[in-house]
Motif scaffolding. Structure first.
Motif, PDB file in Angstrom:
ATOM      1  N   VAL A  72     -43.753 -22.161  11.009  1.00  0.00           N
ATOM      2  CA  VAL A  72     -43.711 -21.840   9.579  1.00  0.00           C
ATOM      3  C   VAL A  72     -44.379 -22.974   8.811  1.00  0.00           C
ATOM      4  O   VAL A  72     -43.957 -24.121   8.882  1.00  0.00           O
ATOM      5  CB  VAL A  72     -42.250 -21.667   9.085  1.00  0.00           C
ATOM      6  CG1 VAL A  72     -42.221 -21.345   7.608  1.00  0.00           C
ATOM      7  CG2 VAL A  72     -41.554 -20.586   9.877  1.00  0.00           C
ATOM      8  N   ILE A  73     -45.437 -22.625   8.076  1.00  0.00           N
ATOM      9  CA  ILE A  73     -46.149 -23.597   7.248  1.00  0.00           C
ATOM     10  C   ILE A  73     -46.048 -23.131   5.801  1.00  0.00           C
ATOM     11  O   ILE A  73     -46.412 -22.000   5.483  1.00  0.00           O
ATOM     12  CB  ILE A  73     -47.618 -23.730   7.675  1.00  0.00           C
ATOM     13  CG1 ILE A  73     -47.691 -24.267   9.094  1.00  0.00           C
ATOM     14  CG2 ILE A  73     -48.386 -24.621   6.710  1.00  0.00           C
ATOM     15  CD1 ILE A  73     -49.078 -24.374   9.654  1.00  0.00           C
ATOM     16  N   THR A  74     -45.550 -24.008   4.926  1.00  0.00           N
ATOM     17  CA  THR A  74     -45.418 -23.684   3.510  1.00  0.00           C
ATOM     18  C   THR A  74     -46.422 -24.506   2.725  1.00  0.00           C
ATOM     19  O   THR A  74     -46.519 -25.722   2.916  1.00  0.00           O
ATOM     20  CB  THR A  74     -43.989 -23.993   3.019  1.00  0.00           C
ATOM     21  OG1 THR A  74     -43.064 -23.311   3.870  1.00  0.00           O
ATOM     22  CG2 THR A  74     -43.789 -23.519   1.601  1.00  0.00           C
ATOM     23  N   ALA A  75     -47.153 -23.833   1.834  1.00  0.00           N
ATOM     24  CA  ALA A  75     -48.138 -24.521   0.993  1.00  0.00           C
ATOM     25  C   ALA A  75     -47.854 -24.182  -0.458  1.00  0.00           C
ATOM     26  O   ALA A  75     -47.783 -23.011  -0.827  1.00  0.00           O
ATOM     27  CB  ALA A  75     -49.547 -24.085   1.367  1.00  0.00           C
ATOM     28  N   GLN A  76     -47.685 -25.217  -1.290  1.00  0.00           N
ATOM     29  CA  GLN A  76     -47.410 -24.987  -2.709  1.00  0.00           C
ATOM     30  C   GLN A  76     -48.030 -26.060  -3.593  1.00  0.00           C
ATOM     31  O   GLN A  76     -47.612 -26.279  -4.701  1.00  0.00           O
ATOM     32  CB  GLN A  76     -45.908 -24.920  -2.952  1.00  0.00           C
ATOM     33  CG  GLN A  76     -45.138 -26.148  -2.552  1.00  0.00           C
ATOM     34  CD  GLN A  76     -43.656 -25.978  -2.799  1.00  0.00           C
ATOM     35  OE1 GLN A  76     -43.154 -24.877  -2.963  1.00  0.00           O
ATOM     36  NE2 GLN A  76     -42.953 -27.085  -2.848  1.00  0.00           N
ATOM     37  N   ARG A  77     -49.068 -26.725  -3.061  1.00  0.00           N
ATOM     38  CA  ARG A  77     -49.697 -27.804  -3.829  1.00  0.00           C
ATOM     39  C   ARG A  77     -50.490 -27.295  -5.027  1.00  0.00           C
ATOM     40  O   ARG A  77     -50.579 -27.971  -6.040  1.00  0.00           O
ATOM     41  CB  ARG A  77     -50.662 -28.583  -2.938  1.00  0.00           C
ATOM     42  CG  ARG A  77     -50.018 -29.719  -2.215  1.00  0.00           C
ATOM     43  CD  ARG A  77     -51.038 -30.633  -1.630  1.00  0.00           C
ATOM     44  NE  ARG A  77     -51.998 -29.889  -0.802  1.00  0.00           N
ATOM     45  CZ  ARG A  77     -52.866 -30.457   0.003  1.00  0.00           C
ATOM     46  NH1 ARG A  77     -52.927 -31.758   0.090  1.00  0.00           N
ATOM     47  NH2 ARG A  77     -53.686 -29.744   0.731  1.00  0.00           N
ATOM     48  N   HIS A  78     -51.113 -26.152  -4.874  1.00  0.00           N
ATOM     49  CA  HIS A  78     -52.034 -25.659  -5.909  1.00  0.00           C
ATOM     50  C   HIS A  78     -51.351 -24.628  -6.808  1.00  0.00           C
ATOM     51  O   HIS A  78     -50.334 -24.045  -6.451  1.00  0.00           O
ATOM     52  CB  HIS A  78     -53.265 -25.041  -5.247  1.00  0.00           C
ATOM     53  CG  HIS A  78     -53.952 -25.990  -4.314  1.00  0.00           C
ATOM     54  ND1 HIS A  78     -54.694 -27.053  -4.736  1.00  0.00           N
ATOM     55  CD2 HIS A  78     -53.970 -26.040  -2.952  1.00  0.00           C
ATOM     56  CE1 HIS A  78     -55.168 -27.714  -3.692  1.00  0.00           C
ATOM     57  NE2 HIS A  78     -54.728 -27.117  -2.594  1.00  0.00           N
ATOM     58  N   ARG A  79     -51.969 -24.375  -7.961  1.00  0.00           N
ATOM     59  CA  ARG A  79     -51.405 -23.421  -8.919  1.00  0.00           C
ATOM     60  C   ARG A  79     -51.740 -21.978  -8.569  1.00  0.00           C
ATOM     61  O   ARG A  79     -51.049 -21.059  -8.995  1.00  0.00           O
ATOM     62  CB  ARG A  79     -51.906 -23.738 -10.324  1.00  0.00           C
ATOM     63  CG  ARG A  79     -51.242 -24.946 -10.922  1.00  0.00           C
ATOM     64  CD  ARG A  79     -51.786 -25.232 -12.284  1.00  0.00           C
ATOM     65  NE  ARG A  79     -51.540 -24.159 -13.228  1.00  0.00           N
ATOM     66  CZ  ARG A  79     -50.651 -24.212 -14.207  1.00  0.00           C
ATOM     67  NH1 ARG A  79     -49.938 -25.295 -14.366  1.00  0.00           N
ATOM     68  NH2 ARG A  79     -50.499 -23.194 -15.015  1.00  0.00           N
ATOM     69  N   SER A  80     -52.798 -21.770  -7.799  1.00  0.00           N
ATOM     70  CA  SER A  80     -53.187 -20.389  -7.493  1.00  0.00           C
ATOM     71  C   SER A  80     -52.749 -20.003  -6.082  1.00  0.00           C
ATOM     72  O   SER A  80     -52.709 -20.828  -5.164  1.00  0.00           O
ATOM     73  CB  SER A  80     -54.701 -20.214  -7.632  1.00  0.00           C
ATOM     74  OG  SER A  80     -55.365 -20.800  -6.549  1.00  0.00           O
ATOM     75  N   GLN A  81     -52.457 -18.734  -5.949  1.00  0.00           N
ATOM     76  CA  GLN A  81     -51.999 -18.190  -4.673  1.00  0.00           C
ATOM     77  C   GLN A  81     -53.093 -18.298  -3.607  1.00  0.00           C
ATOM     78  O   GLN A  81     -52.829 -18.645  -2.459  1.00  0.00           O
ATOM     79  CB  GLN A  81     -51.617 -16.727  -4.896  1.00  0.00           C
ATOM     80  CG  GLN A  81     -50.681 -16.161  -3.900  1.00  0.00           C
ATOM     81  CD  GLN A  81     -50.281 -14.756  -4.287  1.00  0.00           C
ATOM     82  OE1 GLN A  81     -51.131 -13.868  -4.260  1.00  0.00           O
ATOM     83  NE2 GLN A  81     -49.037 -14.554  -4.654  1.00  0.00           N
ATOM     84  N   ASP A  82     -54.325 -18.027  -4.009  1.00  0.00           N
ATOM     85  CA  ASP A  82     -55.436 -18.041  -3.065  1.00  0.00           C
ATOM     86  C   ASP A  82     -55.681 -19.438  -2.499  1.00  0.00           C
ATOM     87  O   ASP A  82     -55.903 -19.608  -1.299  1.00  0.00           O
ATOM     88  CB  ASP A  82     -56.704 -17.523  -3.752  1.00  0.00           C
ATOM     89  CG  ASP A  82     -57.816 -17.274  -2.756  1.00  0.00           C
ATOM     90  OD1 ASP A  82     -57.535 -16.648  -1.704  1.00  0.00           O
ATOM     91  OD2 ASP A  82     -58.956 -17.726  -3.009  1.00  0.00           O
TER      92      ASP A  82
END
Length: 140
Positions: A72-82
């Motif tokens: 499981v890798i979670t990414a939330q650094r950026h403001r956009s989903q893409d």
């Protein structure tokens, strides 16, 4: 197909993506929009990975790997989903690339004569320092 290196590629159907709300600051946008990406890749059931790469990937994943063998890798650094999707996918690809490189086997070496002598000299010096610390009983 997602290309890892010359000999290794992943089928895109092996990867599951789900979008969740990101934590942390960001105002009202954070509360409304699910921009964070949670990427799931079943390492143990993947037909694309050779057994050796699979074992190294499980070791490298650490606590990102569930008991069922799902990475499981979670990414939330950026403001956009893409951008978060690209970030999570890049993290997965990089992790698999690291696992694809076999570790260099350790070659046994002997300590040199000079290093052995330095070690013994240091031990003798240290023993001398400790010997000065002992108290001798005073004669009455």
């Amino acid at each position: 197909m997602i290309r890892i290196n010359d000999r290794l590629s992943l089928d895109e159907r092996e990867i599951e993506e789900s979008f969740i709300r990101a934590s942390g600051p960001g105002g009202q946008n954070v509360n409304k929009v699910s921009t964070a990406v949670q990427l799931r890749f079943n390492v143990r059931a993947s037909p694309s990975l050779p057994e050796s790469v699979r074992a190294r990937l499980e070791r490298l994943a650490g606590n990102r790997l569930t008991n069922d063998g799902v990475l499981v890798i979670t990414a939330q650094r950026h403001r956009s989903q893409d951008r978060n999707r690209q970030d999570a996918l890049a993290g997965l690809v990089e992790l698999i690339r690291q696992a694809a490189v076999p570790p260099v086997p350790r070659r046994k070496t002997r300590p040199t004569l000079a290093s052995r002598l330095r070690r013994l000299e240091a031990k003798t010096h240290r023993a001398g320092i400790k010997k000065t610390r002992t108290r001798r009983p005073e004669p009455e």
